[in-house]
Design an enzyme around this catalytic site. Structure first.
Site, PDB file in Angstrom:
ATOM      1  N   CYS A  40       0.838  -1.263   0.070  1.00 59.04           N
ATOM      2  CA  CYS A  40      -0.052  -0.048   0.053  1.00 59.04           C
ATOM      3  C   CYS A  40       0.862   1.204   0.134  1.00 59.04           C
ATOM      4  O   CYS A  40       1.900   1.177   0.540  1.00 59.04           O
ATOM      5  CB  CYS A  40      -0.685  -0.141   1.348  1.00 59.04           C
ATOM      6  SG  CYS A  40      -1.816   1.186   1.669  1.00 59.04           S
ATOM      7  N   HIS A  41       0.348   2.479  -0.370  1.00 58.63           N
ATOM      8  CA  HIS A  41       0.879   3.643  -0.337  1.00 58.63           C
ATOM      9  C   HIS A  41       1.601   4.019   0.967  1.00 58.63           C
ATOM     10  O   HIS A  41       2.690   4.775   0.988  1.00 58.63           O
ATOM     11  CB  HIS A  41       0.027   4.712  -0.862  1.00 58.63           C
ATOM     12  CG  HIS A  41      -0.043   5.043  -2.259  1.00 58.63           C
ATOM     13  ND1 HIS A  41      -1.086   4.323  -3.116  1.00 58.63           N
ATOM     14  CD2 HIS A  41       0.834   5.836  -3.197  1.00 58.63           C
ATOM     15  CE1 HIS A  41      -0.752   4.643  -4.346  1.00 58.63           C
ATOM     16  NE2 HIS A  41       0.212   5.596  -4.257  1.00 58.63           N
ATOM     17  N   THR A  42       0.792   3.510   2.034  1.00 56.37           N
ATOM     18  CA  THR A  42       1.322   3.774   3.580  1.00 56.37           C
ATOM     19  C   THR A  42       2.729   3.175   3.705  1.00 56.37           C
ATOM     20  O   THR A  42       3.504   3.766   4.386  1.00 56.37           O
ATOM     21  CB  THR A  42       0.342   3.536   4.513  1.00 56.37           C
ATOM     22  OG1 THR A  42      -1.056   4.039   3.944  1.00 56.37           O
ATOM     23  CG2 THR A  42       0.554   4.163   5.851  1.00 56.37           C
ATOM     24  N   HIS A  62       0.664  -3.932   6.050  1.00 53.83           N
ATOM     25  CA  HIS A  62      -0.460  -3.967   7.056  1.00 53.83           C
ATOM     26  C   HIS A  62      -1.701  -4.293   6.255  1.00 53.83           C
ATOM     27  O   HIS A  62      -2.655  -4.408   6.828  1.00 53.83           O
ATOM     28  CB  HIS A  62      -0.654  -2.566   7.616  1.00 53.83           C
ATOM     29  CG  HIS A  62      -0.715  -1.489   6.404  1.00 53.83           C
ATOM     30  ND1 HIS A  62       0.295  -1.146   5.600  1.00 53.83           N
ATOM     31  CD2 HIS A  62      -1.757  -1.144   6.089  1.00 53.83           C
ATOM     32  CE1 HIS A  62      -0.197  -0.405   4.614  1.00 53.83           C
ATOM     33  NE2 HIS A  62      -1.543  -0.152   4.851  1.00 53.83           N
ATOM     34  N   GLU A  63      -1.597  -5.103   5.137  1.00 59.15           N
ATOM     35  CA  GLU A  63      -2.783  -5.536   4.427  1.00 59.15           C
ATOM     36  C   GLU A  63      -2.637  -6.993   4.194  1.00 59.15           C
ATOM     37  O   GLU A  63      -2.572  -7.262   2.871  1.00 59.15           O
ATOM     38  CB  GLU A  63      -2.794  -4.421   3.034  1.00 59.15           C
ATOM     39  CG  GLU A  63      -4.160  -4.587   2.427  1.00 59.15           C
ATOM     40  CD  GLU A  63      -3.988  -3.917   1.106  1.00 59.15           C
ATOM     41  OE1 GLU A  63      -4.723  -2.617   1.158  1.00 59.15           O
ATOM     42  OE2 GLU A  63      -3.508  -4.277   0.125  1.00 59.15           O
ATOM     43  N   CYS A  92     -11.002  -3.216  20.509  1.00 54.68           N
ATOM     44  CA  CYS A  92     -10.799  -3.925  21.850  1.00 54.68           C
ATOM     45  C   CYS A  92     -12.180  -4.187  22.576  1.00 54.68           C
ATOM     46  O   CYS A  92     -12.193  -4.767  23.252  1.00 54.68           O
ATOM     47  CB  CYS A  92      -9.986  -3.113  22.856  1.00 54.68           C
ATOM     48  SG  CYS A  92     -10.658  -1.579  23.547  1.00 54.68           S
ATOM     49  N   CYS A  95     -12.245   0.193  25.473  1.00 58.81           N
ATOM     50  CA  CYS A  95     -11.721   1.536  25.523  1.00 58.81           C
ATOM     51  C   CYS A  95     -12.630   2.668  25.296  1.00 58.81           C
ATOM     52  O   CYS A  95     -13.880   2.378  24.909  1.00 58.81           O
ATOM     53  CB  CYS A  95     -10.498   1.863  24.692  1.00 58.81           C
ATOM     54  SG  CYS A  95     -11.077   2.202  22.982  1.00 58.81           S
ATOM     55  N   CYS A  98     -13.922   2.779  21.736  1.00 58.23           N
ATOM     56  CA  CYS A  98     -14.704   1.667  21.189  1.00 58.23           C
ATOM     57  C   CYS A  98     -16.227   1.696  21.637  1.00 58.23           C
ATOM     58  O   CYS A  98     -16.951   1.353  20.990  1.00 58.23           O
ATOM     59  CB  CYS A  98     -14.159   0.348  21.525  1.00 58.23           C
ATOM     60  SG  CYS A  98     -12.711  -0.247  20.389  1.00 58.23           S
ATOM     61  N   CYS A 106     -10.037   2.874  17.752  1.00 59.46           N
ATOM     62  CA  CYS A 106      -9.563   2.110  19.313  1.00 59.46           C
ATOM     63  C   CYS A 106      -8.324   2.515  19.631  1.00 59.46           C
ATOM     64  O   CYS A 106      -7.396   2.521  18.692  1.00 59.46           O
ATOM     65  CB  CYS A 106      -9.675   0.533  18.904  1.00 59.46           C
ATOM     66  SG  CYS A 106      -8.998  -0.327  20.225  1.00 59.46           S
ATOM     67  N   ARG A 110      -2.663   2.002  20.899  1.00 56.34           N
ATOM     68  CA  ARG A 110      -2.177   3.078  20.062  1.00 56.34           C
ATOM     69  C   ARG A 110      -0.498   3.425  20.307  1.00 56.34           C
ATOM     70  O   ARG A 110       0.059   3.594  19.396  1.00 56.34           O
ATOM     71  CB  ARG A 110      -2.913   4.412  20.099  1.00 56.34           C
ATOM     72  CG  ARG A 110      -2.706   5.324  19.197  1.00 56.34           C
ATOM     73  CD  ARG A 110      -3.032   5.176  17.636  1.00 56.34           C
ATOM     74  NE  ARG A 110      -2.064   5.782  16.886  1.00 56.34           N
ATOM     75  CZ  ARG A 110      -0.871   5.738  16.251  1.00 56.34           C
ATOM     76  NH1 ARG A 110      -0.201   4.539  16.745  1.00 56.34           N
ATOM     77  NH2 ARG A 110      -0.427   6.579  15.491  1.00 56.34           N
ATOM     78  N   CYS A 169      -6.846  -3.430   4.168  1.00 52.66           N
ATOM     79  CA  CYS A 169      -6.838  -1.672   4.110  1.00 52.66           C
ATOM     80  C   CYS A 169      -7.532  -1.077   3.146  1.00 52.66           C
ATOM     81  O   CYS A 169      -8.549  -0.465   3.226  1.00 52.66           O
ATOM     82  CB  CYS A 169      -5.354  -1.317   3.857  1.00 52.66           C
ATOM     83  SG  CYS A 169      -4.907   0.503   3.919  1.00 52.66           S
ATOM     84  N   ARG A 363      -3.124  -2.533  -7.351  1.00 54.09           N
ATOM     85  CA  ARG A 363      -2.705  -3.178  -6.337  1.00 54.09           C
ATOM     86  C   ARG A 363      -1.760  -4.394  -6.510  1.00 54.09           C
ATOM     87  O   ARG A 363      -2.258  -4.998  -7.414  1.00 54.09           O
ATOM     88  CB  ARG A 363      -3.786  -3.608  -5.340  1.00 54.09           C
ATOM     89  CG  ARG A 363      -3.439  -3.999  -3.823  1.00 54.09           C
ATOM     90  CD  ARG A 363      -2.493  -3.073  -3.123  1.00 54.09           C
ATOM     91  NE  ARG A 363      -3.331  -2.325  -2.038  1.00 54.09           N
ATOM     92  CZ  ARG A 363      -3.020  -1.212  -1.679  1.00 54.09           C
ATOM     93  NH1 ARG A 363      -2.889  -0.392  -2.717  1.00 54.09           N
ATOM     94  NH2 ARG A 363      -3.809  -0.701  -0.593  1.00 54.09           N
TER      95      ARG A 363
HETATM   96  N1  APR Z   1      -6.256  15.981  -9.533  1.00 56.78           N
HETATM   97  C1  APR Z   1      -6.883  14.670  -9.941  1.00 56.78           C
HETATM   98  N2  APR Z   1      -6.309  13.419  -9.771  1.00 56.78           N
HETATM   99  C2  APR Z   1      -5.305  13.345  -9.427  1.00 56.78           C
HETATM  100  C3  APR Z   1      -4.354  14.490  -9.101  1.00 56.78           C
HETATM  101  C4  APR Z   1      -4.976  15.703  -9.135  1.00 56.78           C
HETATM  102  N3  APR Z   1      -4.161  16.962  -8.763  1.00 56.78           N
HETATM  103  N4  APR Z   1      -3.399  13.909  -8.586  1.00 56.78           N
HETATM  104  C5  APR Z   1      -3.063  12.602  -8.687  1.00 56.78           C
HETATM  105  N5  APR Z   1      -4.581  12.344  -9.224  1.00 56.78           N
HETATM  106  C6  APR Z   1      -4.879  10.732  -9.553  1.00 56.78           C
HETATM  107  C7  APR Z   1      -3.869  10.102 -10.199  1.00 56.78           C
HETATM  108  O1  APR Z   1      -3.967  10.170 -11.601  1.00 56.78           O
HETATM  109  C8  APR Z   1      -4.195   8.694  -9.661  1.00 56.78           C
HETATM  110  O2  APR Z   1      -5.320   8.024 -10.444  1.00 56.78           O
HETATM  111  O3  APR Z   1      -5.153  10.372  -8.227  1.00 56.78           O
HETATM  112  C9  APR Z   1      -5.089   8.682  -8.357  1.00 56.78           C
HETATM  113  C10 APR Z   1      -4.514   8.285  -7.071  1.00 56.78           C
HETATM  114  O4  APR Z   1      -4.446   6.973  -7.029  1.00 56.78           O
HETATM  115  P1  APR Z   1      -3.204   6.033  -6.544  1.00 56.78           P
HETATM  116  O5  APR Z   1      -1.906   6.564  -6.921  1.00 56.78           O
HETATM  117  O6  APR Z   1      -3.674   4.561  -6.868  1.00 56.78           O
HETATM  118  O7  APR Z   1      -3.667   6.069  -4.971  1.00 56.78           O
HETATM  119  P2  APR Z   1      -4.631   5.160  -4.033  1.00 56.78           P
HETATM  120  O8  APR Z   1      -3.884   4.164  -3.694  1.00 56.78           O
HETATM  121  O9  APR Z   1      -5.844   5.174  -4.422  1.00 56.78           O
HETATM  122  O10 APR Z   1      -4.428   6.251  -2.672  1.00 56.78           O
HETATM  123  C11 APR Z   1      -4.800   7.575  -2.671  1.00 56.78           C
HETATM  124  O11 APR Z   1      -5.079   7.575  -0.306  1.00 56.78           O
HETATM  125  O12 APR Z   1      -4.517   6.041   1.160  1.00 56.78           O
HETATM  126  C12 APR Z   1      -4.043   7.365   0.661  1.00 56.78           C
HETATM  127  O13 APR Z   1      -1.870   7.509   0.776  1.00 56.78           O
HETATM  128  C13 APR Z   1      -2.900   7.225   0.007  1.00 56.78           C
HETATM  129  O14 APR Z   1      -3.125   9.521  -0.173  1.00 56.78           O
HETATM  130  C14 APR Z   1      -3.142   8.603  -0.874  1.00 56.78           C
HETATM  131  C15 APR Z   1      -4.585   8.227  -1.332  1.00 56.78           C
END
Ligand code: APR
Length: 368
Positions: A40-42, A62-63, A92, A95, A98, A106, A110, A169, A363
């Site tokens: 994931c992005h995180t 985490h996924e 939990c 808390c 929850c 929760c 943390r 996630c 993904r």
């Molecule tokens: N305007 C419109 N669309 C945009 C812009 C913008 N300025 N900048 C980026 N995008 C689009 C991208 O083209 C892409 O399709 O946003 C989309 C983001 O998708 P992903 O990169 O796949 O990200 P995703 O996994 O969906 O997560 C999005 O959520 O969980 C959080 O950290 C994660 O901040 C991130 C967000």
């Protein structure tokens, strides 16, 4: 015991595959064999070094989804052989959070979770005697991991773990934001900023609850086909219109009932708020903005009835709601298969980060 894991030794460096030591579960803890984990992005954010809570060495991830191998003393809700999804937001059921009806956050573990250790303050992972940090209480980039009992959702045993790991996630974050947090009503007009993994899950949940219009906003037109398949009815490319907010207000006949920001950009967060309908439109921030960034709008936007809020883990209470989302998948009500664009063995996990950074994957899932 020994387990294979992808270890993050330093910020900005590729993960390294190692045999690490894993201590067995202590009181209230559970040993899980992961079968699959999403990337994931995180995870990428923490690996980049920008995460204020991030520290190394750590086992990220985490996924995941897996099977219980052993339980520590006092564990009552899980037993060997149960199928589980790890929860970075535990439940939990005791808390103050929850027990409050308005939150899923929760707080019972943390502090230690943020420090990369188990609730007793120690790590179960080590390498040559040096402790390795847990991550988000999950560390799913390890074939085996130890979690607190309250951080595991027990799910049906017939669910394919290489797919439902994504419920740990991304799926829950998007689907839950619509259903548990915004509580989007049938007939609503919904706008989704960002058609990535999160945005597509928002779209399919909006369709599931009967939204009449689902507008997608993205600068990448390549996202259109899949978004349409998931339920998008209209598309706006900000690069092709003079003013995104005006374009949305126009196409939604006065503004959206609900907007969801799934990008993590403070400028699009403002656009999402301001494209809500006067009087009742509600904007939900899901995307995570960079450290230190701030949002702004004219307060009159809120005075005149628009609502700005955020959503974490889709407002889901993990042990209660995650099994339900797994059911929705098994019943064919939500589509996960088409969102998992790449799979790889743990040895190739760094490719998952490359694909993400290149925008080539929705993904990637690592299969153990
Ligand atoms: N305007 C419109 N669309 C945009 C812009 C913008 N300025 N900048 C980026 N995008 C689009 C991208 O083209 C892409 O399709 O946003 C989309 C983001 O998708 P992903 O990169 O796949 O990200 P995703 O996994 O969906 O997560 C999005 O959520 O969980 C959080 O950290 C994660 O901040 C991130 C967000």
């Amino acid at each position: 015991m020994k387990t294979k894991a992808a270890v993050a030794f330093a910020a900005g460096k590729p993960l390294e595959i190692c045999e690490v030591d894993l201590e067995g579960p202590k009181a209230g803890e559970v040993l899980v064999e992961l079968k699959a984990t999403g990337v994931c992005h995180t995870d990428a954010f923490t690996l980049s070094g920008d995460d204020p809570e991030g520290a190394f060495p750590a086992i990220l991830g985490h996924e995941g989804a897996g099977v219980v191998v052993d339980v520590g003393p006092g564990v009552r809700s899980l037993k060997k052989g149960d199928t589980v999804i790890p929860l970075y937001t535990p439940e939990c059921r005791e808390c103050d959070y929850c027990l409050h009806p308005k939150t899923n956050l929760c707080q019972s573990i943390r502090t230690t979770q943020g420090q990369g250790v188990m609730p007793d303050g120690s790590s179960r992972f080590s390498l040559d005697g040096t402790p390795i940090r847990h991550y988000m209480g999950c560390s799913t980039f390890s074939n085996y991991t130890v979690l607190p009992e309250i951080a595991l959702a027990k799910i049906r045993s017939d669910a394919p773990l290489d797919k439902v790991c994504y419920i740990g996630c991304g799926v829950t974050t998007g689907v839950g934001a619509v259903i548990f947090d915004a509580k989007v009503e049938p007939g609503s007009r919904v706008v989704v900023f960002g058609l990535g993994g999160i945005g597509l899950n928002v779209i399919q949940a909006a369709r599931m609850v009967g939204a009449r219009q689902i507008v997608g906003v993205d600068i990448n037109p390549e996202k259109v086909a899949l978004a349409k398949q998931f339920g998008m009815t209209d598309f706006i490319n900000p690069k092709e219109v003079e003013d995104v907010v005006e374009a949305i207000v126009d196409i939604t006949h006065g503004g959206a009932d609900y907007t969801f920001e799934c990008i993590g950009n403070v400028n699009t967060m403002r656009q999402a708020l301001e494209s809500c309908h006067k009087g009742w439109g509600e904007s939900v921030i899901i995307g995570v903005a960079g450290a230190g960034q701030e949002i702004s709008t004219r307060p009159f936007q809120l005075v005149t009835g628009r609502v700005w809020r955020g959503s974490a883990f889709g407002g889901a209470r993990g042990r209660t709601d995650v099994p339900t989302i797994v059911d929705w998948y098994m019943e064919g009500r939500i589509n996960i298969d088409d969102l998992i664009t790449h799979t790889m063995p743990l040895e190739n996990i760094n490719e998952a980060f490359d694909l993400m950074h290149a925008g080539k994957s929705i993904r990637s899932v690592v299969l153990y």
